[in-house]
Design a protein around this motif. Sequence first.
Motif, PDB file in Angstrom:
ATOM      1  N   ARG A 173       1.355  -1.395   0.231  1.00  0.00           N
ATOM      2  CA  ARG A 173       0.199  -0.235   0.343  1.00  0.00           C
ATOM      3  C   ARG A 173       1.350   1.102   0.074  1.00  0.00           C
ATOM      4  O   ARG A 173       0.444   2.496  -0.918  1.00  0.00           O
ATOM      5  CB  ARG A 173      -1.153  -0.331   1.133  1.00  0.00           C
ATOM      6  N   PHE A 176       2.078   1.920  -3.831  1.00  0.00           N
ATOM      7  CA  PHE A 176       1.036   2.308  -4.310  1.00  0.00           C
ATOM      8  C   PHE A 176       0.757   3.486  -4.305  1.00  0.00           C
ATOM      9  O   PHE A 176       0.503   4.340  -5.461  1.00  0.00           O
ATOM     10  CB  PHE A 176      -0.582   1.480  -4.150  1.00  0.00           C
ATOM     11  N   TRP A 637      -9.678  -5.534  -3.975  1.00  0.00           N
ATOM     12  CA  TRP A 637      -8.809  -4.441  -4.350  1.00  0.00           C
ATOM     13  C   TRP A 637      -9.046  -2.851  -3.498  1.00  0.00           C
ATOM     14  O   TRP A 637      -8.334  -1.831  -3.058  1.00  0.00           O
ATOM     15  CB  TRP A 637      -8.569  -3.919  -5.557  1.00  0.00           C
ATOM     16  N   ARG A 640      -8.050  -2.893   0.199  1.00  0.00           N
ATOM     17  CA  ARG A 640      -6.342  -2.275   0.316  1.00  0.00           C
ATOM     18  C   ARG A 640      -6.283  -0.962  -0.068  1.00  0.00           C
ATOM     19  O   ARG A 640      -4.973  -0.270  -0.053  1.00  0.00           O
ATOM     20  CB  ARG A 640      -5.541  -3.294  -0.793  1.00  0.00           C
ATOM     21  N   HIS A 641      -7.306  -0.511  -0.918  1.00  0.00           N
ATOM     22  CA  HIS A 641      -5.836   0.926  -1.933  1.00  0.00           C
ATOM     23  C   HIS A 641      -7.207   2.109  -2.357  1.00  0.00           C
ATOM     24  O   HIS A 641      -6.769   2.743  -3.366  1.00  0.00           O
ATOM     25  CB  HIS A 641      -5.985   0.260  -4.028  1.00  0.00           C
ATOM     26  N   VAL A 644      -6.112   4.555  -0.286  1.00  0.00           N
ATOM     27  CA  VAL A 644      -4.781   5.230   0.019  1.00  0.00           C
ATOM     28  C   VAL A 644      -5.126   6.048  -1.790  1.00  0.00           C
ATOM     29  O   VAL A 644      -3.945   6.617  -1.279  1.00  0.00           O
ATOM     30  CB  VAL A 644      -3.859   4.125  -0.459  1.00  0.00           C
ATOM     31  N   LEU A 645      -5.674   5.266  -2.841  1.00  0.00           N
ATOM     32  CA  LEU A 645      -5.525   6.412  -3.953  1.00  0.00           C
ATOM     33  C   LEU A 645      -6.313   7.488  -3.431  1.00  0.00           C
ATOM     34  O   LEU A 645      -5.438   8.784  -4.398  1.00  0.00           O
ATOM     35  CB  LEU A 645      -6.468   5.805  -4.670  1.00  0.00           C
TER      36      LEU A 645
END
Length: 704
Positions: A173, A176, A637, A640-641, A644-645
Motif C-alpha cells: 500500500r 501504491f 482491491w 486495500r487501495h 490510499v488512492l
Amino acid sequence: MPVLTFRTWILGITSCALLAFLNQFFSYRQNPIGITSVSVQIAVLPIGKLMAATLPSRPIQIPMTKWSFSLNPGPFNLKEHVLITIFANCGSGGVYAVNILTAVIAFYKRRMNLAAALLLTQTTQLLGYGWAGLFRKFLVDSPYMWWPSNLVQVSLFRALHEDERRPKGGVTRLQFFLIVLTTSFCYYIVPNYFFQSITAISFVCLIWKKSITAQQIGSGLQGLGVGSFALDWSTIAGFLGSPLATPGFAIANIMIGFGIMLYIVIPIAYWTNTYDAKKFPIFSSHVFDQYGQPYDLNQVLDSATFKFNETGYNNYSKINLSIFFVYTYGLSFATLAATLSHVALFHGRTIWRQTKAAFRDQIGDIHTRLMKKNYEAVPQWWFHLIFVVVFALSVLTCEGFGKQMQLPFWGVILACALALVFTLPIGIITATTNQTPGLNVITELIIGYLYPGRPLANMAFKTYGYISMIQALTFLSDFKLGHYMKIPPKSMFLVQLVGTVVASSSYFGTAWWLLTSVKNICHQDLLPVGSPWTCPGDDVFYNASIIWGVVGPLRMFGSRGLYSKMNYFFLIGLLSPLPGWVLVKKFPEVKWLRLINMPIILGASVMMPPARAVNYISWGAVGLFFNFVVYKRFKGWWARHNYVLSAGLDAGVAFMAILTFFALQNYSVSGITWWGENLDDHCPLAHCPTAPGIMGDTICQSIK
C-alpha cells in the motif's frame, strides 16, 4: 508508548502551520483544493523515522526543575504519528472568519483593525471546544457513531505501520501510494498550467457557439452542465472533498438531490420565468437590480456608517437573485428543518436510550471500555474553563475596538445558544454519513431579522454560530480517531487546543499576506487572463452579506421581499423524512429504504454556488464508480487501495500546485498563449439573460 515527544511537537506544529498555509492559499483559487491531513500523515512518517535514527537519545534536563526530556525516546511510534495527524487536522479545516476579512478588505474596500481581526479568527475557532465535552458520550463513546472520514486515516495508519508483505506481482500500500502521488504530481502541471481549460469541458458549448440556451444547458461552470466533465482532480475533489472517502449511499443521495434540483426544478422555474428568472443568469451568486444589471451597493450602503441606507434603497431597487441562488436558499431552509425531523424520527429512540445509558456509564463498545480502563478522561472543567475564557474574549472582540464588528454582546450569547442546540443532531448526521448540514443560512436569517442593516454584524454572528458548532464536531471527530487508535484523551485535548491556535494564526497570516500582495485579488474582471485568484467561496460570502446583512431577510424573504414563498421550504423540509420513516416501519425487510436520507437529498446542491455543475457531475461519476462498481467487483482491491488512492491524488495535486505557483506564477511566468490556457469552459453566453429588452454585457449584446 511515549506520546507527547519532541518529535510530536516539532512535526505536529510544523505540519499544522504548513497545512493551514496551503489550504488558505488554495481557498482563493478557482478550484479551492482542500488538502486534508492525509497528505501530512504520509509525509511525516519517513521524517519521524529519520529523526529516530539520527537524534541523540540522552535526556536533557530542564534548568531549575526536576523535569527532563529526550529528543529521541525510541523508535517513531504509531501514537506519535496519530497526534501529529491530529495537529494536521487542525490545519486542514479552514478558518471561516477569514471570509469576513476578505469580504471587508477585498470587496467592501474597508480597513480592519489588525488586533480585532486576529481575535476574531481565534475566538471563532476555539469557542466550540467549550461545549464539545458535553456530547462526548453520545458522539464519541457510542459505537453507532463511526465517523466515516476517520476510516481513511485509520486505513493509512495500518498501511504505514503494520508489516505488509508485498503480494506476488503486486505492490504494498505504501508503494501504491507513492506511485499515485508521483503520477498525480506529474499530471497536474497540465490542467494547472499548460491546458487549464480541461478543468471544465463542455461539449455542448463547443458545438453550439452562438446559442444562449444551448450554453445555459451545457455549461458546467455557469449553467446546467449537461455533457460537461473535467480531467482534473482539483475539479473533482475541490468543493465536495474526495469522492473516494465518502460512503456510496451518501454519494447516491447527493446525486439524486442534485439531479432533481438541476434537471427538474431549475429548468421548470427558469423557463416559466418564475421570479423574472430570465432577466438574470440562470446560475449566479451575484445580486442584481430590477433591470438585470449588477446591483449598485453604493446606493443602499452608507459609506460613513457602514449601515443600510433605507432612503437610497427605496429610490433604487429591490435585490434580485438568479433562480438557482433563490432555490439554493430555499433548500437550505428545508435541509435544516429536515435534519431535525430526520434525527428525531430515525434516531430519537436511540438518542434517548443512549442518554439514559450515558448517565449510568453503560454506553460503549470495546474501544470505549479499553479507553476507560487504561486512560484518565479529560475533566469536564477543562471544557468549561475554555468556554468562559473564549466567550469573554469573543465579547471583547465584538464590543471593543470601537465596536468595529457591529455585533453586541447579546448576539454572541444567542450565537452560542444556537450552536449548542444543533451540535448533537447535526453531529449524528456527520458521524454516520460524512455530510454536515450547516447553520450558515439560519444564523444569517435570525440576526438579519433581529439586527438588520449591519453587514459586519451579520457575518460575525453567522461565524460565531455556525463555526463554533463545526469546531465542536471537528474536536469530536478527532477524539473518535484517538478513540480508535487508543490515544490518551488528555494528550488529544492538548494537541487539539495548541493546534487550533497555531492553525488560526497561520490562516490569518496567509490571508492577510495574499489580500495585501495579489493585485485585484477576488475581482475576476480585473485579473489577468487565466489568473486563478477568483475567490469563489469568498464571492458567495460577500453577496450573502449584502442579502442578509445590508438589506436584510425582511426585504428579501419577508413581507417586503420578492422571495417570501421560500419560507414554505421550512415546512417541506420538516415533513420530508416522514414518508421514508413510514416505509421503513412498514417494510423493515427492505434494507435500502434505510439508506434514503432526506437531509442529504435536500441539501445536495447547497454547495452551489460556489461549486458548479461540473464539480458535482465529475465528483458523482468518480464516487459512484469506485464505491459501487469497483467495490462490488474488486472488493479486495478496494479495501486495500481505495483510501490510499484518495490520499495520493490529493497530495500530488497539492505539491505540484505549490511548486507551480512559487516557481512560475508568482513571477508572472505564463504558459503557452492559446485557447486552452483560459480557465473556463468556453461558454461565454451561458450567463446571458434571455428576457426581452435585457441586454446584459457586451458579449450578450453581440449575440442579441
